[in-house]
Design a protein around this motif. Sequence first.
Motif, PDB file in Angstrom:
ATOM      1  N   GLU A  48      33.929 -21.073  66.313  1.00 32.95           N
ATOM      2  CA  GLU A  48      32.537 -20.947  65.888  1.00 32.95           C
ATOM      3  C   GLU A  48      32.152 -22.081  64.936  1.00 32.95           C
ATOM      4  O   GLU A  48      32.958 -22.519  64.120  1.00 32.95           O
ATOM      5  N   GLU A  49      30.904 -22.542  65.032  1.00 28.23           N
ATOM      6  CA  GLU A  49      30.402 -23.521  64.076  1.00 28.23           C
ATOM      7  C   GLU A  49      30.307 -22.906  62.683  1.00 28.23           C
ATOM      8  O   GLU A  49      30.620 -23.547  61.685  1.00 28.23           O
ATOM      9  N   ASP A  50      29.875 -21.658  62.632  1.00 27.03           N
ATOM     10  CA  ASP A  50      29.799 -20.913  61.372  1.00 27.03           C
ATOM     11  C   ASP A  50      30.432 -19.542  61.608  1.00 27.03           C
ATOM     12  O   ASP A  50      29.756 -18.612  62.081  1.00 27.03           O
ATOM     13  N   PRO A  51      31.742 -19.386  61.311  1.00 31.14           N
ATOM     14  CA  PRO A  51      32.425 -18.116  61.585  1.00 31.14           C
ATOM     15  C   PRO A  51      31.760 -16.909  60.926  1.00 31.14           C
ATOM     16  O   PRO A  51      31.865 -15.790  61.433  1.00 31.14           O
ATOM     17  N   GLY A  52      31.076 -17.133  59.800  1.00 29.40           N
ATOM     18  CA  GLY A  52      30.394 -16.033  59.134  1.00 29.40           C
ATOM     19  C   GLY A  52      29.126 -15.588  59.843  1.00 29.40           C
ATOM     20  O   GLY A  52      28.603 -14.502  59.582  1.00 29.40           O
ATOM     21  N   ASN A  53      28.625 -16.437  60.731  1.00 28.25           N
ATOM     22  CA  ASN A  53      27.425 -16.131  61.514  1.00 28.25           C
ATOM     23  C   ASN A  53      27.700 -16.519  62.969  1.00 28.25           C
ATOM     24  O   ASN A  53      27.124 -17.482  63.489  1.00 28.25           O
ATOM     25  N   PRO A  54      28.591 -15.786  63.629  1.00 28.68           N
ATOM     26  CA  PRO A  54      29.068 -16.195  64.958  1.00 28.68           C
ATOM     27  C   PRO A  54      27.982 -16.186  66.029  1.00 28.68           C
ATOM     28  O   PRO A  54      27.167 -15.264  66.088  1.00 28.68           O
ATOM     29  N   LYS A  55      27.991 -17.238  66.855  1.00 26.51           N
ATOM     30  CA  LYS A  55      27.026 -17.353  67.946  1.00 26.51           C
ATOM     31  C   LYS A  55      27.687 -17.209  69.316  1.00 26.51           C
ATOM     32  O   LYS A  55      27.010 -16.971  70.313  1.00 26.51           O
ATOM     33  N   ILE A  56      28.995 -17.410  69.375  1.00 22.04           N
ATOM     34  CA  ILE A  56      29.706 -17.357  70.658  1.00 22.04           C
ATOM     35  C   ILE A  56      30.236 -15.952  70.915  1.00 22.04           C
ATOM     36  O   ILE A  56      29.964 -15.353  71.958  1.00 22.04           O
ATOM     37  N   ILE A  57      30.995 -15.412  69.978  1.00 18.86           N
ATOM     38  CA  ILE A  57      31.507 -14.040  70.106  1.00 18.86           C
ATOM     39  C   ILE A  57      30.693 -13.142  69.183  1.00 18.86           C
ATOM     40  O   ILE A  57      30.839 -13.191  67.969  1.00 18.86           O
ATOM     41  N   GLU A  58      29.831 -12.339  69.774  1.00 20.45           N
ATOM     42  CA  GLU A  58      28.978 -11.444  69.002  1.00 20.45           C
ATOM     43  C   GLU A  58      29.680 -10.112  68.754  1.00 20.45           C
ATOM     44  O   GLU A  58      30.381  -9.600  69.633  1.00 20.45           O
TER      45      GLU A  58
END
Length: 224
Positions: free
Chosen positions: A203-213
């Motif tokens: 994830e680009e930002d693990p705290g705000n995941p866009k790939i694995i929801e």
Amino acid sequence: MRKNLLYIEDDPEIGQWVSDNLTERGYRVTWLTSGDRAGEHMSDSDLVLLDVMLPGLDGFSVGQRLKKDYPQTPILMISARTSIEDKLQGLVFADDYVTKPFHPDELAARIEVLLRRFGPTIGSCLTLGHLHVYPEENRLVDQRTENEIILTGKQFQIFMYLLRHANQIMTKEQIFEAVWGEPYMEGDKTLMVHIRYLREKIEEDPGNPKIIETIRGIGYRVRS
């Protein structure tokens, strides 16, 4: 990654039910009520769902034409005809045959089997956000840097399982049993920990995941 299904069914009630159900499962569905214009949609279709009883040319005739012109696109016949003769006639060109009435879970499972069978070949690359995924090589690359992302065996299995079921909500039980091969015990944090470490890598930002929801209270989903 979202799969396109061409669905040919003239019964409005059945057609609407199946189309809505498959759309909810994450597929793009093009629904036609006859086979007259089917060829116009084949180049964009990953799989064809084809009813036998159609106005004009019947499903057998339509299916034979489509398979001749697009041999690499799987065809799943759907019919109320249950005789072995009809099934054999359909399976001369079709890749599977399901009889009505059917459960939507069975239809979805048969679709998934055919999509896997006719899916990407060795060397194929799938794109998901900033990731390039090479399924047959067990390789994941960050396309921004061209650096390979190294995953553990379990991380890769989890990711590929979710990717194979892209746009579908998969429960913790389904994921755990598919990857570990044993029943999921309520309260077990193993999967959650693996997902957290996986996100830190992809994830680009693990705290705000866009790939694995995270689907709260249910499980996880990969959007494509």
